[in-house]
Enzyme design. Structure first.
Site, PDB file in Angstrom:
ATOM      1  N   TYR A  50       0.840  -1.196   0.000  1.00 56.72           N
ATOM      2  CA  TYR A  50       0.000   0.000   0.000  1.00 56.72           C
ATOM      3  C   TYR A  50       0.881   1.255   0.000  1.00 56.72           C
ATOM      4  O   TYR A  50       1.659   1.483   0.928  1.00 56.72           O
ATOM      5  CB  TYR A  50      -0.930   0.032   1.205  1.00 56.72           C
ATOM      6  CG  TYR A  50      -1.956  -1.080   1.266  1.00 56.72           C
ATOM      7  CD1 TYR A  50      -2.274  -1.840   0.148  1.00 56.72           C
ATOM      8  CD2 TYR A  50      -2.614  -1.366   2.458  1.00 56.72           C
ATOM      9  CE1 TYR A  50      -3.218  -2.854   0.199  1.00 56.72           C
ATOM     10  CE2 TYR A  50      -3.562  -2.383   2.531  1.00 56.72           C
ATOM     11  CZ  TYR A  50      -3.856  -3.121   1.404  1.00 56.72           C
ATOM     12  OH  TYR A  50      -4.793  -4.137   1.478  1.00 56.72           O
ATOM     13  N   GLY A 197     -14.765  -5.403   1.814  1.00 55.41           N
ATOM     14  CA  GLY A 197     -15.803  -4.974   0.880  1.00 55.41           C
ATOM     15  C   GLY A 197     -17.213  -5.221   1.363  1.00 55.41           C
ATOM     16  O   GLY A 197     -18.064  -5.621   0.565  1.00 55.41           O
ATOM     17  N   PRO A 198     -17.524  -4.989   2.647  1.00 56.21           N
ATOM     18  CA  PRO A 198     -18.849  -5.333   3.166  1.00 56.21           C
ATOM     19  C   PRO A 198     -19.996  -4.541   2.548  1.00 56.21           C
ATOM     20  O   PRO A 198     -21.109  -5.044   2.482  1.00 56.21           O
ATOM     21  CB  PRO A 198     -18.727  -5.046   4.668  1.00 56.21           C
ATOM     22  CG  PRO A 198     -17.662  -4.004   4.761  1.00 56.21           C
ATOM     23  CD  PRO A 198     -16.665  -4.382   3.696  1.00 56.21           C
ATOM     24  N   VAL A 199     -19.710  -3.311   2.091  1.00 58.12           N
ATOM     25  CA  VAL A 199     -20.786  -2.523   1.463  1.00 58.12           C
ATOM     26  C   VAL A 199     -20.659  -2.541  -0.055  1.00 58.12           C
ATOM     27  O   VAL A 199     -21.348  -1.812  -0.758  1.00 58.12           O
ATOM     28  CB  VAL A 199     -20.817  -1.074   1.990  1.00 58.12           C
ATOM     29  CG1 VAL A 199     -21.156  -1.050   3.467  1.00 58.12           C
ATOM     30  CG2 VAL A 199     -19.507  -0.339   1.722  1.00 58.12           C
ATOM     31  N   LYS A 201     -18.457  -1.691  -2.612  1.00 61.61           N
ATOM     32  CA  LYS A 201     -18.140  -0.484  -3.380  1.00 61.61           C
ATOM     33  C   LYS A 201     -19.200   0.606  -3.225  1.00 61.61           C
ATOM     34  O   LYS A 201     -19.341   1.466  -4.103  1.00 61.61           O
ATOM     35  CB  LYS A 201     -17.945  -0.820  -4.867  1.00 61.61           C
ATOM     36  CG  LYS A 201     -16.827  -1.813  -5.139  1.00 61.61           C
ATOM     37  CD  LYS A 201     -16.668  -2.086  -6.614  1.00 61.61           C
ATOM     38  CE  LYS A 201     -15.533  -3.083  -6.862  1.00 61.61           C
ATOM     39  NZ  LYS A 201     -15.352  -3.386  -8.301  1.00 61.61           N
ATOM     40  N   GLY A 202     -19.941   0.569  -2.125  1.00 60.85           N
ATOM     41  CA  GLY A 202     -20.961   1.574  -1.873  1.00 60.85           C
ATOM     42  C   GLY A 202     -22.344   1.175  -2.323  1.00 60.85           C
ATOM     43  O   GLY A 202     -23.322   1.905  -2.111  1.00 60.85           O
ATOM     44  N   LEU A 203     -22.446  -0.017  -2.933  1.00 54.40           N
ATOM     45  CA  LEU A 203     -23.744  -0.462  -3.436  1.00 54.40           C
ATOM     46  C   LEU A 203     -24.716  -0.761  -2.294  1.00 54.40           C
ATOM     47  O   LEU A 203     -25.928  -0.607  -2.446  1.00 54.40           O
ATOM     48  CB  LEU A 203     -23.556  -1.705  -4.304  1.00 54.40           C
ATOM     49  CG  LEU A 203     -24.706  -2.078  -5.255  1.00 54.40           C
ATOM     50  CD1 LEU A 203     -24.944  -0.962  -6.267  1.00 54.40           C
ATOM     51  CD2 LEU A 203     -24.399  -3.371  -5.983  1.00 54.40           C
ATOM     52  N   LEU A 204     -24.175  -1.159  -1.151  1.00 59.78           N
ATOM     53  CA  LEU A 204     -25.024  -1.467  -0.005  1.00 59.78           C
ATOM     54  C   LEU A 204     -24.988  -0.313   0.994  1.00 59.78           C
ATOM     55  O   LEU A 204     -24.700  -0.469   2.170  1.00 59.78           O
ATOM     56  CB  LEU A 204     -24.577  -2.781   0.642  1.00 59.78           C
ATOM     57  CG  LEU A 204     -24.816  -4.011  -0.228  1.00 59.78           C
ATOM     58  CD1 LEU A 204     -24.077  -5.225   0.319  1.00 59.78           C
ATOM     59  CD2 LEU A 204     -26.310  -4.306  -0.351  1.00 59.78           C
TER      60      LEU A 204
END
Length: 302
Positions: A50, A197-199, A201-204
């Site tokens: 990173y 990635g729980p959401v 990419k912002g979809l959730l």
């Protein structure tokens, strides 16, 4: 915040801070890490690659003040060999892993690492050699535990059967539910999942419509854009708070170690923890799960 315990005794906060999105400005990153600590987050996830090592250095500097706390857990990753010119190549060799851990320790300002993970991997790797590198680092006291970051079922299964891994990091959310197929095997071995990635990419999130149009014009996996839209509308009708819904879905699995969320502002940290603390009845979560497709891994099966 609830803590989930690894086989080594390390305890991971139910939400961990994915440090990749902190950026390279320490003055901006430090308040985000402070907000995480104030919110009860004690697991911090970084990687040697990173920002070419700058991320590790920022995390190490920000957490140095708290080095006497015994509840802070730092995880980093190895395997992407960074050349002096900035190029990378995949290198899961024992030589590289055992040399590079010293660089991560130096940047993080630590004498030993809590959690060291292989940052990827293929079935063509020298798997036993790679595993022996991590085992030796444990015996030498340079790391407390190790794991892998992978979405390849064949790689995951090999490590489950032939190593002492304690964590598996995989993309995992209510939409991308592919890891479900491996959870029984993972739990049987006493390994914990780090869900990144729980959401999705912002979809959730509450901004799902905007994200759908901007990032998923061609759909994804088995979903077309229209099918995704229909699925999200069905989910919202069941529970409008999509973020809390996906967090509750992930928390429902015994194999969960930590939900890894990124943040570029302190407020995002606070918002994520707020959503984590929203309790949604199991029957609502189950109903929501029935609205989404049962996705399965299609590659790297053998």
């Amino acid at each position: 915040m609830q803590k989930n315990t690894l086989k080594s005794g390390l305890q991971l906060s139910e939400i961990g801070l994915g440090c990749m999105s902190l950026g390279t400005d320490y003055e901006k990153a430090q308040p985000i890490i402070e907000a995480a600590l104030e919110s009860g987050i004690t697991y911090f996830d970084t990687a040697d690659i990173y920002d070419k090592g700058i991320n590790e250095a920022i995390v190490g500097k920000a957490l140095k003040t708290y080095q006497n706390r015994d509840d802070i857990v730092i995880g980093t990753k190895v395997g992407n060999h960074l050349k002096d010119n900035g190029e990378t190549f995949w290198d899961p060799s024992k030589k590289y892993i055992k040399e590079n851990v010293k660089n991560s320790l130096r940047r993080l300002n630590l004498e030993h690492l809590d959690l060291y993970m292989l940052h990827g991997g293929t079935i063509e790797d020298p798997l036993d050699e790679t595993i022996s590198a991590f085992d030796e680092l444990k015996k030498e006291g340079l790391i407390k535990a190790y794991g892998i970051s992978s979405i390849r079922p064949n790689v995951i299964r090999y490590y489950l059967e032939n190593s002492e891994i304690e964590t598996i990091m995989s993309q995992f959310s209510l939409i991308d539910n592919r890891p479900e197929a491996l959870l029984n095997e993972i739990e049987h071995k006493g390994v914990k999942v780090l869900a990144r990635g729980p959401v999705f990419k912002g979809l959730l999130t509450q901004n799902y419509q905007k994200v759908l149009n901007e990032k998923f014009e061609d759909g994804i996996f088995d979903y077309s854009n229209a099918a995704l839209n229909q699925t999200l509308e069905s989910l919202v009708n069941i529970e409008p708070n999509l973020s809390a819904l996906t967090f509750n879905y992930l928390k429902s699995f015994n194999a969960l170690g930590s939900i890894i969320t990124g943040a570029s502002t302190p407020q995002q940290i606070k918002d994520n923890v707020k959503q984590l603390n929203v309790e949604i009845p199991n029957e609502i979560v189950e109903k929501a799960r029935q609205c989404v497709k049962n996705l399965e891994y299609e590659q790297h099966l053998k």
